[in-house]
Scaffold this motif. Structure first.
Motif, short mmCIF file in Angstrom:
data_model
loop_
_atom_site.label_atom_id
_atom_site.label_comp_id
_atom_site.label_asym_id
_atom_site.label_seq_id
_atom_site.Cartn_x
_atom_site.Cartn_y
_atom_site.Cartn_z
N ASN A 92 0.82 -1.21 0.00
CA ASN A 92 0.00 0.00 0.00
C ASN A 92 0.86 1.26 0.00
N ASN A 143 -5.77 -1.73 0.14
CA ASN A 143 -6.63 -2.03 1.28
C ASN A 143 -7.38 -0.79 1.72
N ASP A 144 -8.67 -0.93 1.94
CA ASP A 144 -9.46 0.24 2.32
C ASP A 144 -9.12 0.76 3.71
N SER A 145 -8.35 -0.03 4.48
CA SER A 145 -7.94 0.42 5.82
C SER A 145 -6.59 1.12 5.79
N ALA A 168 -5.76 4.83 1.12
CA ALA A 168 -7.17 4.79 0.74
C ALA A 168 -7.88 6.12 1.00
N GLN A 169 -7.24 6.99 1.79
CA GLN A 169 -7.83 8.30 2.05
C GLN A 169 -7.56 9.30 0.93
N LYS A 216 -10.37 0.38 -3.95
CA LYS A 216 -10.27 0.10 -2.51
C LYS A 216 -11.06 -1.17 -2.16
N ASN A 223 -11.30 -4.75 0.77
CA ASN A 223 -11.05 -5.17 2.15
C ASN A 223 -9.76 -5.96 2.27
#
Length: 447
Positions: A40, A57-59, A63-64, A72, A74
């Protein structure tokens, strides 16, 4: 985002990569995470380098970032696997689902895969595993290289823990399967030889459920019993429809003796001699497997034999290399008790006035490690070797346990390479073998 939507994006890309350093332009970059890295963190660099999209990964912090090129999800690894499975299912060849041949085994699977690729390529456009990218990342990457021209895919599958093969067949959904053999390897992960058989047998389990075909070496009692347990076959002479049999004895073929004039594997079958560029009689089963697959898929036999004869091994697998000073048998890509025993048995049959065995530790054997290394020392001592050089901590323990004399020990392959440089070895046939972690290929340039 659904897998269908991700697949639609994938179809606009030039391919898939997990390494931002290899971006050429237009790829879909998957930001995978490992013990020592987090892809990432390289997603934006991948986009800057020319990737069309980056799956992250959306976490993750990236991802922001507001960028439509960031996909994005999981779990990036799970998404990679699901995308590969989807692509495999969506690939239609001549109105039928793509043919996928899955290949696993303790030893010989990469060589067998390469031979099958060569044979099938006579008649078909083949996509096959590159190198040994055979794990839960490599198998999806192989499947995602399938394109509109692919007619058959040959997918190698490795395993070091129970459930590994099940995971991979559930991604690749093979129509055909082949287990080269089963032996003692990765015992630390499998727990026992029975664990090895159960895990490799997950390929048979899958094909039994789907009523698809198994290429079976009916000379191999372990494979036959594994097939019989699953009601794939009970009698080699009357195999059930799920089994496509092959084997040296079954096909009344024989391995011809090697000598200095003919050092490579030669097989006589039906009065014809097949001359290969492979070292070691243990490769005979691999050749027979490739010819069996070729015959089943309609490759003319003469052309299949020519393909086998034209194959030249690489990457430190069953290679013979003649230097200015010595003849090297290089089988240093990996080692386990089964492959080490086969290599030493072949080495014992080699005729030479001066023979040297250079053997590195066999790794991941758990509580069986000491006894298995002692066994290798015993086999090496009767191989006809004039000199035996052992590398690694496991061999050190074994030497201490048996109080073997006349064998040289080195902590690392670097130490052995330095010793060779100082001592010099000339006019020898040298066997070089060890697990990947011992890096036995380091000694090659010194010989």
């Amino acid at each position: 985002m659904t897998i269908q939507e991700i697949y639609d994006i994938f179809k606009t890309c030039s391919g898939v990569t997990t390494d931002s350093r290899t971006i050429k332009g237009g790829e879909m970059f998957f930001a995978l995470k490992g013990e020592n890295f987090d892809g990432n963190e390289y997603a934006l660099k991948a986009l800057e380098a020319g990737a069309s999209y980056a799956v992250v990964n959306d976490s993750a912090a990236v991802a922001q970032v507001a960028d439509d090129r960031l996909v994005k999800v999981n779990d990036t690894l799970k998404t990679l696997q699901e995308l590969a499975r989807w692509h495999r299912c969506m690939t239609i060849v001549d109105g039928k689902p793509l043919t996928v041949i899955a290949l696993t085994g303790t030893n010989g699977k990469t060589t067998t895969k390469e031979l099958i690729r060569e044979v099938l390529s006579v008649k078909y456009d083949v996509t096959a595993t590159e190198g040994n990218l055979n794990n839960n990342i490599g198998v999806p990457l192989t499947l995602l290289k399938i394109d509109a021209s692919t007619q058959i895919a040959v997918v190698e599958m490795g395993a070091s823990h129970p459930g590994d093969i099940k995971e991979l067949v559930d991604i690749a959904l093979p129509n055909f399967g082949l287990i080269t053999n089963v032996g003692k390897a990765h015992l630390l992960g499998f727990g026992s030889f029975e664990g090895v058989k159960r895990t490799k047998g997950e390929l048979y389990d899958y094909l039994r459920r789907t009523a698809d075909k198994v290429f079976l070496n009916v000379d191999n009692p372990h494979l036959c019993s594994m097939a019989a347990e699953r009601n794939l076959q009970s009698d080699p002479e009357r195999p059930y429809s799920l089994v496509i049999p092959y084997g040296l004895e079954y096909q009344q073929a024989s391995v011809l003796a090697s000598d200095s004039d003919n050092p490579f594997l030669r097989i006589e079958i039906s009065g014809r001699v097949i001359n290969t560029n492979l070292v070691g009689s243990y490769n005979a089963d691999n050749v027979m497997a490739a010819l069996c697959v070729g015959t089943y898929f309609g490759v003319p036999y003469d052309e299949a034999v020519s393909a086998v004869e034209g194959y030249v091994p690489s990457n430190n697998r069953s290679q013979m290399k003649k230097t200015e000073r010595n003849t090297l048998i290089i089988d240093a890509y990996n080692a386990n008790p089964t492959s080490m025993a086969a290599a030493l048995a072949n080495f014992a049959s080699v005729r030479s006035e001066y023979k040297v065995a250079m053997l590195g530790d066999m790794l991941e054997l758990g509580e069986d490690s000491l006894q298995e290394h002692i066994s290798v020392i015993e086999k090496a001592s009767v191989s006809g070797a004039d000199m035996i050089c052992l590398v690694g901590g496991e061999f050190a323990k074994a030497l201490e346990a048996v109080e073997a004399e006349g064998m040289l020990h080195f902590n690392t392959s670097d130490e052995l390479a330095k010793w060779i440089e100082d001592a010099g070895i000339d006019g020898a046939v040298v066997l070089i073998k060890g697990s990947r972690g011992t890096r036995m290929e380091k000694v090659v340039e010194k010989l």
